[in-house]
Design a protein around this motif. Structure first.
Motif, PDB file in Angstrom:
ATOM      1  N   VAL A  89       0.941  -1.104   0.062  1.00 25.31           N
ATOM      2  CA  VAL A  89      -0.006  -0.063   0.248  1.00 25.31           C
ATOM      3  C   VAL A  89       0.830   1.205  -0.073  1.00 25.31           C
ATOM      4  O   VAL A  89       0.708   2.309  -0.445  1.00 25.31           O
ATOM      5  CB  VAL A  89      -1.092  -0.154   1.208  1.00 25.31           C
ATOM      6  N   ARG A  90       2.056   1.274   0.715  1.00 24.85           N
ATOM      7  CA  ARG A  90       2.819   2.347   0.673  1.00 24.85           C
ATOM      8  C   ARG A  90       4.378   1.824   0.465  1.00 24.85           C
ATOM      9  O   ARG A  90       4.627   0.653   0.754  1.00 24.85           O
ATOM     10  CB  ARG A  90       2.848   3.156   1.984  1.00 24.85           C
ATOM     11  N   TYR A 203      -4.890   7.597  -5.533  1.00 24.32           N
ATOM     12  CA  TYR A 203      -3.443   7.041  -5.269  1.00 24.32           C
ATOM     13  C   TYR A 203      -3.286   5.687  -4.640  1.00 24.32           C
ATOM     14  O   TYR A 203      -2.243   5.278  -4.453  1.00 24.32           O
ATOM     15  CB  TYR A 203      -3.179   8.090  -3.767  1.00 24.32           C
ATOM     16  N   GLN A 241     -12.783  -3.821   2.326  1.00 24.25           N
ATOM     17  CA  GLN A 241     -12.143  -2.520   1.913  1.00 24.25           C
ATOM     18  C   GLN A 241     -13.246  -1.307   2.060  1.00 24.25           C
ATOM     19  O   GLN A 241     -12.856  -0.071   1.981  1.00 24.25           O
ATOM     20  CB  GLN A 241     -11.646  -2.364   0.377  1.00 24.25           C
ATOM     21  N   THR A 276     -13.447  -1.607   6.517  1.00 21.04           N
ATOM     22  CA  THR A 276     -13.629   0.079   6.788  1.00 21.04           C
ATOM     23  C   THR A 276     -14.862   0.595   6.059  1.00 21.04           C
ATOM     24  O   THR A 276     -15.169   0.266   5.063  1.00 21.04           O
ATOM     25  CB  THR A 276     -12.132   0.430   6.003  1.00 21.04           C
ATOM     26  N   PRO A 303     -12.582   6.853   7.050  1.00 24.48           N
ATOM     27  CA  PRO A 303     -11.029   7.507   6.464  1.00 24.48           C
ATOM     28  C   PRO A 303     -11.489   8.827   5.696  1.00 24.48           C
ATOM     29  O   PRO A 303     -12.431   9.062   4.919  1.00 24.48           O
ATOM     30  CB  PRO A 303     -10.845   6.513   5.661  1.00 24.48           C
ATOM     31  N   GLN A 305      -8.915  11.070   4.562  1.00 23.41           N
ATOM     32  CA  GLN A 305      -7.835  11.201   3.427  1.00 23.41           C
ATOM     33  C   GLN A 305      -7.397  12.665   3.296  1.00 23.41           C
ATOM     34  O   GLN A 305      -6.209  12.867   3.167  1.00 23.41           O
ATOM     35  CB  GLN A 305      -8.309  10.529   2.095  1.00 23.41           C
ATOM     36  N   ASP A 343      -8.117   7.929   8.749  1.00 20.35           N
ATOM     37  CA  ASP A 343      -6.907   7.939   8.011  1.00 20.35           C
ATOM     38  C   ASP A 343      -6.805   9.123   7.255  1.00 20.35           C
ATOM     39  O   ASP A 343      -7.433   9.636   6.522  1.00 20.35           O
ATOM     40  CB  ASP A 343      -6.805   6.790   6.886  1.00 20.35           C
ATOM     41  N   ILE A 345      -3.923  11.370   4.565  1.00 22.42           N
ATOM     42  CA  ILE A 345      -2.754  11.241   3.461  1.00 22.42           C
ATOM     43  C   ILE A 345      -2.335  12.714   3.509  1.00 22.42           C
ATOM     44  O   ILE A 345      -3.043  13.575   3.210  1.00 22.42           O
ATOM     45  CB  ILE A 345      -2.806  10.714   2.041  1.00 22.42           C
ATOM     46  N   PHE A 374      -0.523   9.483   7.261  1.00 20.89           N
ATOM     47  CA  PHE A 374       0.404   8.843   6.097  1.00 20.89           C
ATOM     48  C   PHE A 374       0.739   9.951   5.362  1.00 20.89           C
ATOM     49  O   PHE A 374       0.148  10.847   4.852  1.00 20.89           O
ATOM     50  CB  PHE A 374      -0.187   7.623   5.402  1.00 20.89           C
ATOM     51  N   ILE A 375       2.218   9.628   5.181  1.00 21.63           N
ATOM     52  CA  ILE A 375       2.832  10.481   4.007  1.00 21.63           C
ATOM     53  C   ILE A 375       2.404   9.840   2.581  1.00 21.63           C
ATOM     54  O   ILE A 375       2.757   8.648   2.597  1.00 21.63           O
ATOM     55  CB  ILE A 375       4.402  10.634   4.270  1.00 21.63           C
ATOM     56  N   SER A 377       2.520   8.181  -0.745  1.00 23.48           N
ATOM     57  CA  SER A 377       3.628   7.276  -1.342  1.00 23.48           C
ATOM     58  C   SER A 377       3.103   6.911  -2.831  1.00 23.48           C
ATOM     59  O   SER A 377       2.063   6.717  -3.025  1.00 23.48           O
ATOM     60  CB  SER A 377       3.659   6.101  -0.549  1.00 23.48           C
TER      61      SER A 377
HETATM   62  N1  SAH Z   1     -10.117   0.729   2.057  1.00 23.10           N
HETATM   63  C1  SAH Z   1      -9.727   1.559   3.131  1.00 23.10           C
HETATM   64  C2  SAH Z   1      -8.381   1.666   3.283  1.00 23.10           C
HETATM   65  C3  SAH Z   1      -7.343   0.821   2.644  1.00 23.10           C
HETATM   66  S1  SAH Z   1      -5.536   1.303   2.853  1.00 23.10           S
HETATM   67  C4  SAH Z   1     -10.323   2.949   2.699  1.00 23.10           C
HETATM   68  O1  SAH Z   1     -10.778   3.141   1.808  1.00 23.10           O
HETATM   69  O2  SAH Z   1     -10.174   3.653   3.588  1.00 23.10           O
HETATM   70  C5  SAH Z   1      -5.278   2.215   4.447  1.00 23.10           C
HETATM   71  C6  SAH Z   1      -4.949   3.310   4.216  1.00 23.10           C
HETATM   72  O3  SAH Z   1      -3.730   3.806   3.703  1.00 23.10           O
HETATM   73  C7  SAH Z   1      -5.815   4.424   3.299  1.00 23.10           C
HETATM   74  O4  SAH Z   1      -6.847   4.872   4.181  1.00 23.10           O
HETATM   75  C8  SAH Z   1      -4.847   5.484   3.096  1.00 23.10           C
HETATM   76  O5  SAH Z   1      -4.980   6.550   4.375  1.00 23.10           O
HETATM   77  C9  SAH Z   1      -3.528   4.950   3.101  1.00 23.10           C
HETATM   78  N2  SAH Z   1      -3.130   4.927   1.696  1.00 23.10           N
HETATM   79  C10 SAH Z   1      -3.538   4.110   0.512  1.00 23.10           C
HETATM   80  N3  SAH Z   1      -2.705   4.469  -0.584  1.00 23.10           N
HETATM   81  C11 SAH Z   1      -1.772   5.125  -0.033  1.00 23.10           C
HETATM   82  C12 SAH Z   1      -0.937   5.874  -0.804  1.00 23.10           C
HETATM   83  N4  SAH Z   1      -0.508   5.738  -1.938  1.00 23.10           N
HETATM   84  N5  SAH Z   1       0.281   6.661  -0.042  1.00 23.10           N
HETATM   85  C13 SAH Z   1      -0.122   7.045   1.506  1.00 23.10           C
HETATM   86  N6  SAH Z   1      -1.147   6.296   1.979  1.00 23.10           N
HETATM   87  C14 SAH Z   1      -2.174   5.570   1.387  1.00 23.10           C
END
Ligand code: SAH
Ligand code: SF4
Ligand code: F3S
Length: 478
Positions: A89-90, A203, A241, A276, A303, A305, A343, A345, A374-375, A377
């Motif tokens: 994921v990152r 993302y 998800q 989620t 989330p 974001q 969550d 970003i 999260f930063i 990615s």
């Molecule tokens: N299905 C869930 C989350 C799955 S991934 C949803 O939709 O909320 C978990 C978390 O990782 C996400 O909520 C997001 O904040 C983070 N994430 C996903 N892709 C990312 C990326 N490319 N860079 C940074 N954080 C990311």
């Protein structure tokens, strides 16, 4: 070519496939017994999880099959069989895997019978497979997310070959039920209610590595939970998800709120969690069901974001700042004792200081009980990776630190509100640092430590919340 690519086997219906895999488990057992003879002891295995709750649940499925094949499960990568269940994921998740693979290789050199396997989301990326093929030749078996149910069959293939086995599918609509599962906790369990994701947030790599959204039949879910309850489980976490779109593609469509009502009826089950929720699909029906429920925990992970409508649009999240705020504040009003977590970003392409200010504004208004920040990615193949205005590292860092401070201050404030209350906690474990203390989890997901006997692990008890220590409590058993 000194590796074997498995052929896509003819698709069987679910029940036949289950039967077939049980046959392979027996066959694998034969190989493990032979190995036991050579080693003069029961061979050991270790499953390492790198990702989210769904990844962890998959690890329990892998562990179930390995135990059935005769391995003894241990928590040490010195084991005779090690499998990494990876996450992508990152980028830091990927880097952790590469870093630890070097260490595994050194262990393998000391144990000629050691086997190493890789599976999970990262393996669905062709560039990763190329890299492992060239730079990590000692790996014995690689498979992805769609064919995990074939693990027993793949184990047999691994024992029968000296070459690296690679079996990756691009997608599947197959759901195979009734395979063995070895749970990490006897008293709580995750349950998949759906697989994959159709949202394509710009993302996110998950839709590419987990495939299209498919829901399990409610009957299968309920039966699985009933069996878990009979086996001592008191708390379940329904996993998907985007659980709010559960049931849309079933032959007889059903909403997530309806599924929850069915789960609520299961006798002996005490607590229900889920993860989620996508804000765009969270219905009033769900809020009402949560409000009326005695078993659904007072916790919602929602989330955000980003709090900037402009960025949300570029993220393809399909809600605005205002819509999110209206939803979160409605939930706070309807269910005042609920904890809302999120969550976020920071550093999505094109994000400015003003966009981060918008996010901070939402945090201040919603007052999250906890937030994962999260930063951003860059994930190759996603639309955001091709956007031109990637944000420089120092700007991201500045925004991230600013946000983190607000998130921590509001979370502390929220958590401190519980002081002096007596609430129910599920006792999860004996505290790692202090053996006299037990660690429990409140319905709203807050952690509390208190003195008590280890016999209480797995039980729901009443705890007086005496001292707030930032994000957790020190309490007293009542
Ligand atoms: N299905 C869930 C989350 C799955 S991934 C949803 O939709 O909320 C978990 C978390 O990782 C996400 O909520 C997001 O904040 C983070 N994430 C996903 N892709 C990312 C990326 N490319 N860079 C940074 N954080 C990311
Ligand atoms: Fe990723 Fe968005 Fe799907 Fe969550 S909903 S898994 S963030 S694409
Ligand atoms: Fe989960 Fe990571 Fe896959 S977050 S779905 S294990 S990419």
């Amino acid at each position: 070519m000194n590796e074997i690519k498995m052929q896509l086997t003819e698709k069987l219906d679910g029940a036949k496939e289950t039967e077939r895999q049980h046959m392979y488990m027996e066959k694998a057992k034969g190989y493990v017994e032979t190995l036991a003879g050579k080693l003069n002891r029961t061979p050991t295995c270790c499953v390492t999880t790198f990702g989210c709750q769904m990844n962890a649940r998959d690890s329990e499925k892998l562990a179930g099959i390995l135990e059935k094949a005769g391995y003894r499960l241990i928590d040490d990568e010195d084991a005779d069989f090690v499998i990494y269940n990876t996450c992508t994921v990152r980028d830091n998740a990927n880097q952790r895997v590469y870093g630890r693979l070097g260490f595994l290789n050194s262990l393998k050199k000391k144990n000629p019978h050691k086997k190493v396997a890789l599976c999970g989301c990262m393996m669905q990326e062709p560039s990763v497979i190329d890299k492992i093929r060239h730079s990590y030749r000692f790996v014995d078996l690689i498979f992805g997310t769609h064919n995990i149910y074939k693990f027993a069959e793949l184990l047999v293939a691994m024992f029968e070959s000296k070459e690296m086995i690679i079996d990756i599918w691009e997608d599947t609509d197959q759901i195979v039920e009734d395979l063995p599962i070895e749970r990490k906790y006897p008293f709580k369990s995750g349950i998949n209610i759906m697989f994959g994701c159709n949202n394509f947030c710009s993302y996110c790599i998950v839709p590419y590595v987990r495939g299209r959204e498919r829901s399990r039949n409610p009957q299968d879910i309920i039966r699985e939970i009933e069996e878990l309850v009979a086996d001592g489980v008191v708390e379940v976490m329904l996993l998907g998800q985007n659980v709010n779109s559960y049931g849309k593609n079933l032959d007889e469509p059903m909403t997530f709120a309806q599924l929850l009502q069915e789960v609520e009826k299961i006798e002996g089950l005490e607590r229900i969690r889920f993860m989620t929720s996508h804000p765009k699909d969270l219905s009033d029906e769900l809020i009402q069901v949560m409000k009326d429920s005695k078993k659904i925990c007072r916790h919602l992970h929602l989330p955000l974001q980003s709090g900037s409508t402009r960025i949300l649009e570029r993220m393809n999240r399909r809600y605005t700042k205002q819509q999110y705020l209206d939803l979160a504040l409605k939930i706070r009003k309807e269910i005042p004792d609920i904890a809302i977590t999120t969550d976020i970003i920071v550093g999505f392409p094109g994000e400015t200081k003003e966009d981060v200010d918008e996010t901070i504004d939402v945090v201040q208004k919603v007052k999250y009980d906890n937030a994962f920040t999260f930063i951003y990615s860059k994930r190759t193949g996603t639309p955001a990776a091709a956007m031109e205005d990637q944000v420089p590292e120092e700007v991201v860092k500045e925004g991230f630190d600013r946000l983190l401070k607000v998130v921590q201050d509001t979370a502390r404030e929220r958590v401190s509100l519980l002081k002096g209350q007596t609430l129910k906690a599920l006792v999860e474990e004996v505290n790692e640092q202090d053996e006299e203390l037990l660690t429990g989890r409140l319905s709203n997901n807050t952690i509390v430590h208190f003195k008590g006997d280890k016999e209480l692990v797995g039980k729901i008890v009443s705890v007086y919340l005496k001292e707030c220590h930032g994000f957790y409590y020190i309490g007293e058993l009542v």
